[in-house]
Design an enzyme around this catalytic site. Structure first.
Site, PDB file in Angstrom:
ATOM      1  N   GLU A   1       7.658   5.145   6.097  1.00  0.00           N
ATOM      2  CA  GLU A   1       7.468   3.693   6.118  1.00  0.00           C
ATOM      3  C   GLU A   1       8.346   2.966   5.091  1.00  0.00           C
ATOM      4  O   GLU A   1       8.444   3.359   3.942  1.00  0.00           O
ATOM      5  CB  GLU A   1       5.987   3.324   5.883  1.00  0.00           C
TER       6      GLU A   1
ATOM      7  N   ASP B   1       0.081  11.547  10.913  1.00  0.00           N
ATOM      8  CA  ASP B   1       1.159  10.881  10.172  1.00  0.00           C
ATOM      9  C   ASP B   1       1.701  11.836   9.101  1.00  0.00           C
ATOM     10  O   ASP B   1       1.023  12.772   8.679  1.00  0.00           O
ATOM     11  CB  ASP B   1       0.626   9.604   9.516  1.00  0.00           C
TER      12      ASP B   1
HETATM   13  O1  LIG Z   1      -1.133  10.238   0.563  1.00  0.00           O
HETATM   14  C1  LIG Z   1      -1.008   9.568   1.578  1.00  0.00           C
HETATM   15  N1  LIG Z   1      -2.074   9.186   2.299  1.00  0.00           N
HETATM   16  C2  LIG Z   1      -3.435   9.614   1.869  1.00  0.00           C
HETATM   17  C3  LIG Z   1      -4.064   8.675   0.858  1.00  0.00           C
HETATM   18  C4  LIG Z   1      -5.323   9.272   0.272  1.00  0.00           C
HETATM   19  O2  LIG Z   1      -6.262   9.592   1.302  1.00  0.00           O
HETATM   20  C5  LIG Z   1      -7.493  10.110   0.787  1.00  0.00           C
HETATM   21  N2  LIG Z   1      -8.527   9.908   1.776  1.00  0.00           N
HETATM   22  C6  LIG Z   1      -8.657   8.823   2.570  1.00  0.00           C
HETATM   23  C7  LIG Z   1      -9.781   8.992   3.340  1.00  0.00           C
HETATM   24  C8  LIG Z   1     -10.364  10.224   3.002  1.00  0.00           C
HETATM   25  C9  LIG Z   1     -11.523  10.909   3.440  1.00  0.00           C
HETATM   26  N3  LIG Z   1     -11.836  12.088   2.883  1.00  0.00           N
HETATM   27  C10 LIG Z   1     -11.035  12.634   1.919  1.00  0.00           C
HETATM   28  C11 LIG Z   1      -9.872  12.023   1.462  1.00  0.00           C
HETATM   29  C12 LIG Z   1      -9.561  10.781   2.021  1.00  0.00           C
HETATM   30  C13 LIG Z   1       0.348   9.110   1.995  1.00  0.00           C
HETATM   31  C14 LIG Z   1       1.397   9.237   1.085  1.00  0.00           C
HETATM   32  C15 LIG Z   1       2.691   8.803   1.425  1.00  0.00           C
HETATM   33  C16 LIG Z   1       3.811   8.941   0.457  1.00  0.00           C
HETATM   34  C17 LIG Z   1       5.077   9.328   0.901  1.00  0.00           C
HETATM   35  C18 LIG Z   1       6.140   9.441   0.009  1.00  0.00           C
HETATM   36  C19 LIG Z   1       5.928   9.174  -1.329  1.00  0.00           C
HETATM   37  F1  LIG Z   1       6.954   9.268  -2.205  1.00  0.00           F
HETATM   38  C20 LIG Z   1       4.659   8.794  -1.782  1.00  0.00           C
HETATM   39  C21 LIG Z   1       3.605   8.676  -0.894  1.00  0.00           C
HETATM   40  C22 LIG Z   1       2.943   8.230   2.675  1.00  0.00           C
HETATM   41  C23 LIG Z   1       1.889   8.116   3.590  1.00  0.00           C
HETATM   42  O3  LIG Z   1       2.093   7.567   4.818  1.00  0.00           O
HETATM   43  C24 LIG Z   1       0.604   8.561   3.268  1.00  0.00           C
HETATM   44  O4  LIG Z   1      -0.380   8.445   4.222  1.00  0.00           O
HETATM   45 MG   LIG Z   2       0.501   8.020   6.126  1.00  0.00          MG
END
Ligand SMILES: O=C(NCCCOCn1ccc2cnccc21)c1cc(-c2ccc(F)cc2)cc(O)c1O
Ligand SMILES: [Mg+2]
Length: 214
Positions: free
Chosen positions: A199, A169
């Site tokens: 999204e 993603d």
């Molecule tokens: O940051 C995002 N996702 C990640 C979360 C932390 O994940 C940390 N995390 C979760 C398991 C895990 C296991 N090990 C280490 C880190 C681990 C993410 C961010 C955005 C986004 C797009 C535009 C914006 F203006 C602001 C945000 C969109 C998405 O679809 C995302 O997926």
């Molecule tokens: Mg995502």
């Protein structure tokens, strides 16, 4: 009154959703995020691409990196054949708690297992912890700068097999440039890009599907 966004999302689902109906859970969360409060679920537009890849792959074992509220775990879990398993890793315990309740509400707690911890800690333990040798599909949706190192870790831990599908993603927004460069230039992968939108917005984003060639 939920203190955090995931808690408000769960409360909205418990109030407006249909327990045991995974399709309704997906639609209800999308309605919350489209009308009440944005949240970083893969969402409906990119979700349709995820559905297509899952149905084409028909995976018996799925590993998701990044559970958040469990939306994509429910979205994928609802399409798996009976006896298939989806393991999802979440490092934030508060997110994992909400996700487990969303997954149970959808009636998928038998097929979907949430593990709490970081990928660097959990990925090397997966073979031992689970009765799984390799994964048929990986969904990458955690820290964007972790996609590349964790893909290499999955290779090193022997968790990929010829034909394993990696679906990532946010390869455009927020973006994962080093991961994209790797899977598109490495002879070990066959990559395909699926343009879409972030999204609940009309900002450009996309998914990258990469088949591991071994
Ligand atoms: O940051 C995002 N996702 C990640 C979360 C932390 O994940 C940390 N995390 C979760 C398991 C895990 C296991 N090990 C280490 C880190 C681990 C993410 C961010 C955005 C986004 C797009 C535009 C914006 F203006 C602001 C945000 C969109 C998405 O679809 C995302 O997926
Ligand atoms: Mg995502």
């Amino acid at each position: 009154t939920g203190r955090t966004r995931p808690e408000r999302l769960l409360q909205y689902l418990q109030k407006n959703g249909t327990r045991g109906d995974a399709n309704n859970v997906v639609d209800t969360i999308d309605r919350f995020c489209g009308t009440v409060e944005w949240a970083m679920n893969v969402g409906g537009e990119k979700g349709k691409i995820v559905d297509k890849v899952v149905l084409e792959t028909n995976p018996g074992t799925v590993l998701e990196l990044g559970t958040y509220c469990g939306y994509s775990a429910v979205r994928m879990g609802r399409l798996l054949a009976p006896g298939s398993r989806l393991i999802t890793l979440e490092m934030n315990p508060a997110y994992a708690k909400v996700a487990k309740e969303v997954i149970a509400f959808a009636g998928l707690d038998k097929q979907v297992e949430v593990l709490v911890g970081s990928t660097t800690e959990l990925i090397p333990q997966l073979k031992k912890k689970l009765d799984i040798d390799t994964f048929d599909m990986i969904f990458l949706d955690h820290w964007k700068q972790s996609y590349l190192p964790d893909t290499k870790l999955l290779e090193e831990c022997g968790l990929l097999r010829k034909g394993t599908v990696l679906l990532a993603d946010n390869v455009i927004c927020p973006g994962t440039p080093d991961y994209l460069q790797y899977v598109r230039s490495s002879p070990k992968y066959l990559s395909q890009h699926f343009p879409s939108v972030l999204e609940y917005t009309n900002a450009p984003d996309g998914l990258e599907k990469s088949v591991y060639l071994g």
